[in-house]
Design a protein around this motif. Structure first.
Motif, PDB file in Angstrom:
ATOM      1  N   ASP A  81       0.844  -1.186   0.000  1.00  0.00           N
ATOM      2  CA  ASP A  81       0.000   0.000   0.000  1.00  0.00           C
ATOM      3  C   ASP A  81       0.886   1.246   0.000  1.00  0.00           C
ATOM      4  O   ASP A  81       1.806   1.369   0.814  1.00  0.00           O
ATOM      5  N   GLU A  82       0.605   2.178  -0.899  1.00  0.00           N
ATOM      6  CA  GLU A  82       1.472   3.347  -1.071  1.00  0.00           C
ATOM      7  C   GLU A  82       1.594   4.163   0.217  1.00  0.00           C
ATOM      8  O   GLU A  82       2.700   4.544   0.626  1.00  0.00           O
ATOM      9  N   ALA A  83       0.466   4.440   0.876  1.00  0.00           N
ATOM     10  CA  ALA A  83       0.502   5.272   2.080  1.00  0.00           C
ATOM     11  C   ALA A  83       1.231   4.572   3.214  1.00  0.00           C
ATOM     12  O   ALA A  83       2.046   5.181   3.921  1.00  0.00           O
ATOM     13  N   GLU A  84       0.949   3.276   3.395  1.00  0.00           N
ATOM     14  CA  GLU A  84       1.595   2.539   4.473  1.00  0.00           C
ATOM     15  C   GLU A  84       3.099   2.426   4.253  1.00  0.00           C
ATOM     16  O   GLU A  84       3.889   2.582   5.198  1.00  0.00           O
ATOM     17  N   LEU A  85       3.496   2.153   3.019  1.00  0.00           N
ATOM     18  CA  LEU A  85       4.922   2.062   2.711  1.00  0.00           C
ATOM     19  C   LEU A  85       5.609   3.405   2.946  1.00  0.00           C
ATOM     20  O   LEU A  85       6.702   3.466   3.528  1.00  0.00           O
ATOM     21  N   GLY A  86       4.968   4.470   2.508  1.00  0.00           N
ATOM     22  CA  GLY A  86       5.556   5.799   2.710  1.00  0.00           C
ATOM     23  C   GLY A  86       5.710   6.138   4.174  1.00  0.00           C
ATOM     24  O   GLY A  86       6.725   6.711   4.595  1.00  0.00           O
ATOM     25  N   ASP A  87       4.706   5.771   4.986  1.00  0.00           N
ATOM     26  CA  ASP A  87       4.795   6.030   6.424  1.00  0.00           C
ATOM     27  C   ASP A  87       5.924   5.231   7.068  1.00  0.00           C
ATOM     28  O   ASP A  87       6.651   5.736   7.934  1.00  0.00           O
ATOM     29  N   PHE A  88       6.075   3.971   6.660  1.00  0.00           N
ATOM     30  CA  PHE A  88       7.149   3.131   7.195  1.00  0.00           C
ATOM     31  C   PHE A  88       8.510   3.752   6.900  1.00  0.00           C
ATOM     32  O   PHE A  88       9.364   3.873   7.798  1.00  0.00           O
ATOM     33  N   VAL A  89       8.726   4.145   5.669  1.00  0.00           N
ATOM     34  CA  VAL A  89      10.016   4.727   5.287  1.00  0.00           C
ATOM     35  C   VAL A  89      10.264   6.034   6.032  1.00  0.00           C
ATOM     36  O   VAL A  89      11.388   6.312   6.469  1.00  0.00           O
ATOM     37  N   GLN A  90       9.214   6.838   6.206  1.00  0.00           N
ATOM     38  CA  GLN A  90       9.394   8.097   6.933  1.00  0.00           C
ATOM     39  C   GLN A  90       9.784   7.839   8.378  1.00  0.00           C
ATOM     40  O   GLN A  90      10.644   8.517   8.937  1.00  0.00           O
ATOM     41  N   GLY A  91       9.159   6.834   9.004  1.00  0.00           N
ATOM     42  CA  GLY A  91       9.550   6.480  10.364  1.00  0.00           C
ATOM     43  C   GLY A  91      10.996   6.029  10.446  1.00  0.00           C
ATOM     44  O   GLY A  91      11.734   6.400  11.361  1.00  0.00           O
ATOM     45  N   ALA A  92      11.415   5.220   9.460  1.00  0.00           N
ATOM     46  CA  ALA A  92      12.803   4.753   9.415  1.00  0.00           C
ATOM     47  C   ALA A  92      13.771   5.921   9.222  1.00  0.00           C
ATOM     48  O   ALA A  92      14.832   5.984   9.860  1.00  0.00           O
ATOM     49  N   ARG A  93      13.401   6.839   8.361  1.00  0.00           N
ATOM     50  CA  ARG A  93      14.266   8.006   8.125  1.00  0.00           C
ATOM     51  C   ARG A  93      14.359   8.888   9.366  1.00  0.00           C
ATOM     52  O   ARG A  93      15.428   9.382   9.723  1.00  0.00           O
ATOM     53  N   ASP A  94      13.237   9.069  10.044  1.00  0.00           N
ATOM     54  CA  ASP A  94      13.219   9.972  11.194  1.00  0.00           C
ATOM     55  C   ASP A  94      14.020   9.422  12.374  1.00  0.00           C
ATOM     56  O   ASP A  94      14.697  10.172  13.078  1.00  0.00           O
ATOM     57  N   VAL A  95      13.948   8.100  12.620  1.00  0.00           N
ATOM     58  CA  VAL A  95      14.729   7.561  13.729  1.00  0.00           C
ATOM     59  C   VAL A  95      16.221   7.616  13.403  1.00  0.00           C
ATOM     60  O   VAL A  95      17.055   7.854  14.291  1.00  0.00           O
ATOM     61  N   CYS A  96      16.563   7.437  12.138  1.00  0.00           N
ATOM     62  CA  CYS A  96      17.973   7.604  11.751  1.00  0.00           C
ATOM     63  C   CYS A  96      18.423   9.048  11.962  1.00  0.00           C
ATOM     64  O   CYS A  96      19.513   9.302  12.506  1.00  0.00           O
ATOM     65  N   GLU A  97      17.594   9.978  11.558  1.00  0.00           N
ATOM     66  CA  GLU A  97      17.940  11.391  11.734  1.00  0.00           C
ATOM     67  C   GLU A  97      18.115  11.736  13.205  1.00  0.00           C
ATOM     68  O   GLU A  97      18.968  12.556  13.565  1.00  0.00           O
ATOM     69  N   ALA A  98      17.340  11.095  14.066  1.00  0.00           N
ATOM     70  CA  ALA A  98      17.421  11.374  15.505  1.00  0.00           C
ATOM     71  C   ALA A  98      18.782  11.024  16.085  1.00  0.00           C
ATOM     72  O   ALA A  98      19.158  11.556  17.146  1.00  0.00           O
ATOM     73  N   VAL A  99      19.531  10.128  15.420  1.00  0.00           N
ATOM     74  CA  VAL A  99      20.854   9.733  15.919  1.00  0.00           C
ATOM     75  C   VAL A  99      21.955  10.075  14.911  1.00  0.00           C
ATOM     76  O   VAL A  99      23.036   9.508  14.942  1.00  0.00           O
ATOM     77  N   SER A 100      21.640  11.022  14.015  1.00  0.00           N
ATOM     78  CA  SER A 100      22.621  11.518  13.032  1.00  0.00           C
ATOM     79  C   SER A 100      23.121  10.430  12.089  1.00  0.00           C
ATOM     80  O   SER A 100      24.288  10.435  11.683  1.00  0.00           O
ATOM     81  N   ALA A 101      22.253   9.487  11.769  1.00  0.00           N
ATOM     82  CA  ALA A 101      22.562   8.452  10.780  1.00  0.00           C
ATOM     83  C   ALA A 101      21.694   8.686   9.546  1.00  0.00           C
ATOM     84  O   ALA A 101      20.883   9.616   9.503  1.00  0.00           O
ATOM     85  N   GLU A 102      21.855   7.842   8.543  1.00  0.00           N
ATOM     86  CA  GLU A 102      21.110   8.003   7.298  1.00  0.00           C
ATOM     87  C   GLU A 102      20.399   6.704   6.942  1.00  0.00           C
ATOM     88  O   GLU A 102      20.999   5.619   7.013  1.00  0.00           O
ATOM     89  N   TYR A 103      19.133   6.820   6.601  1.00  0.00           N
ATOM     90  CA  TYR A 103      18.398   5.662   6.075  1.00  0.00           C
ATOM     91  C   TYR A 103      18.631   5.622   4.574  1.00  0.00           C
ATOM     92  O   TYR A 103      18.320   6.580   3.863  1.00  0.00           O
ATOM     93  N   VAL A 104      19.170   4.508   4.072  1.00  0.00           N
ATOM     94  CA  VAL A 104      19.628   4.479   2.685  1.00  0.00           C
ATOM     95  C   VAL A 104      18.871   3.475   1.815  1.00  0.00           C
ATOM     96  O   VAL A 104      19.297   3.182   0.697  1.00  0.00           O
TER      97      VAL A 104
END
Length: 293
Positions: A81-104
Motif C-alpha cells: 500500500d502506497e501510504a503505508e509504505l511511505g509512512d514506514f520509510v518516513q519512520g525509518a528516516r526519522d529515527v535515523c535522523e534522531a541519531v545523526s545516521a542516514e536511512y539508505v
C-alpha cells in the motif's frame, strides 16, 4: 528450540556473534527481524513500525559504543500500500535522523504477515563488549524502564495514540558514544533488565546484586500496572525498552553523568561468583525471547 538455545548452538561456529553487533575492522553490523504477530500490536502505525524496526538495530549499535552511520530495512506485507509504505520509510528516516545516521533504502516483498528486517551499521575503533565487568563495578541503566510494556497494555486498551508514542523510543547512540571510554561492559535492554544482567554476568564471569527500589520506572507503568508485582515485572522482565545496561567504575560515574544528556541510574553492583540476586533472592533469568521462553 527457543531463541537463546538456538544462539548457544550457533555460538561455537560464530564466536563473533556474542555481543549486540558483529565487529568487522572498525565497523559494527547488526540486524533484526520484527513480525506483526509478535512485535507490532494491533494499532501500531506503519510510521511507528518503521521507527521501531530500524531503531532496534540502531540500539545495538549504541550498545557497542559506536557512532551510527546508516541503516537499511526490508518491508514485507500482504500488499504494498502506497501510504503505508511511505509512512514506514518516513519512520525509518526519522529515527535515523534522531541519531545523526542516514536511512539508505532496503528491499520490498509481499508476505502473508507484515514483517520488517532492519540492518544498521556503525563505526568505532574501540567497541564496548559485554565481557569487561569486574566485581565492584557499578551496574547502571540509561533512561527509564517499562516504556514498551506500558505501550503494549495501552494498545490492548485501545489507547493507540499514546501507545504509538511510547513505542517510538530514541536509540541511545549518543550516550553509547560518550560511555565508550568509561563503561567496562555494555549491552541494550531489549531482552529486559533481568535477562540483560544475566547475560552480562555470563559474559563477564561475575555476579550482580540488584536493588529493586532503585529501578528508574517510566511513569506510564504506574497507569497500567495492577499491583506491585506486576509493576516490577513490567519494568524488569518485559523488555523491549532499548535502554543501555552497563557497568562502570565508581570513580568514573560522576564524569559520565556530566557528559550524557539522559539520566544514568545505578541499579546494582558487580560481585564475585556468578549469581544474580536482589534483596537476597535469586533473580530469574527471564525476559523477552523470540519464539517463547
Amino acid at each position: 528450540m527457543d531463541e537463546r538455545t538456538a544462539l548457544r548452538l550457533l555460538a561455537a561456529d560464530l564466536p563473533g556473534a556474542g555481543d549486540d553487533a558483529a565487529i568487522v575492522d572498525d565497523l559494527v553490523v547488526t540486524t533484526d527481524m520484527l513480525h506483526e504477530a509478535t512485535d507490532f500490536p494491533a494499532g501500531t502505525t506503519r510510521y511507528t513500525a518503521g521507527w521501531r524496526a530500524v531503531g532496534a538495530s540502531l540500539s545495538d549499535v549504541a550498545a557497542m559504543g559506536a557512532t551510527a552511520t546508516c541503516a537499511v530495512a526490508v518491508y514485507a506485507a500482504p500488499e504494498l500500500d502506497e501510504a503505508e509504505l511511505g509512512d514506514f520509510v518516513q519512520g525509518a528516516r526519522d529515527v535515523c535522523e534522531a541519531v545523526s545516521a542516514e536511512y539508505v533504502g532496503g528491499d520490498l516483498d509481499t508476505h502473508h504477515e507484515f514483517t520488517a528486517v532492519s540492518t544498521a551499521i556503525g563505526r568505532t575503533d574501540d567497541p564496548v563488549l559485554r565481557s569487561g565487568a569486574t566485581p565492584g563495578d557499578l551496574l547502571c541503566v540509561t533512561g527509564e524502564l517499562g516504556r514498551s510494556a506500558a505501550a503494549v497494555r495501552l494498545f490492548d486498551a485501545g489507547e493507540v495514540e499514546r501507545a504509538n508514542d511510547l513505542f517510538r523510543f530514541t536509540p541511545r547512540v549518543d550516550a553509547g558514544v560518550e560511555l565508550r571510554d568509561t563503561a567496562t561492559a555494555m549491552m541494550d535492554s531489549s531482552d529486559g533488565l533481568a535477562r540483560s544482567v544475566h547475560q552480562l554476568a555470563e559474559a563477564s564471569d561475575c555476579g550482580f546484586e540488584l536493588d529493586w527500589d532503585a529501578l528508574p520506572v517510566h511513569d506510564a507503568v504506574e497507569t497500567v500496572a495492577t499491583d506491585d508485582t506486576d509493576h516490577r515485572d513490567l519494568a524488569a522482565y518485559f523488555g523491549e525498552d532499548f535502554e543501555l545496561v552497563f557497568t562502570i567504575s565508581e570513580d568514573e560515574l560522576d564524569a559520565a553523568r556530566a557528559e550524557i544528556d539522559v539520566p544514568l541510574t545505578v541499579v546494582g553492583r558487580a560481585t564475585t561468583g556468578s549469581e544474580v540476586v536482589a534483596d537476597g533472592e535469586a533473580v530469574p533469568d527471564r525476559g523477552y525471547t523470540h519464539g517463547g521462553d
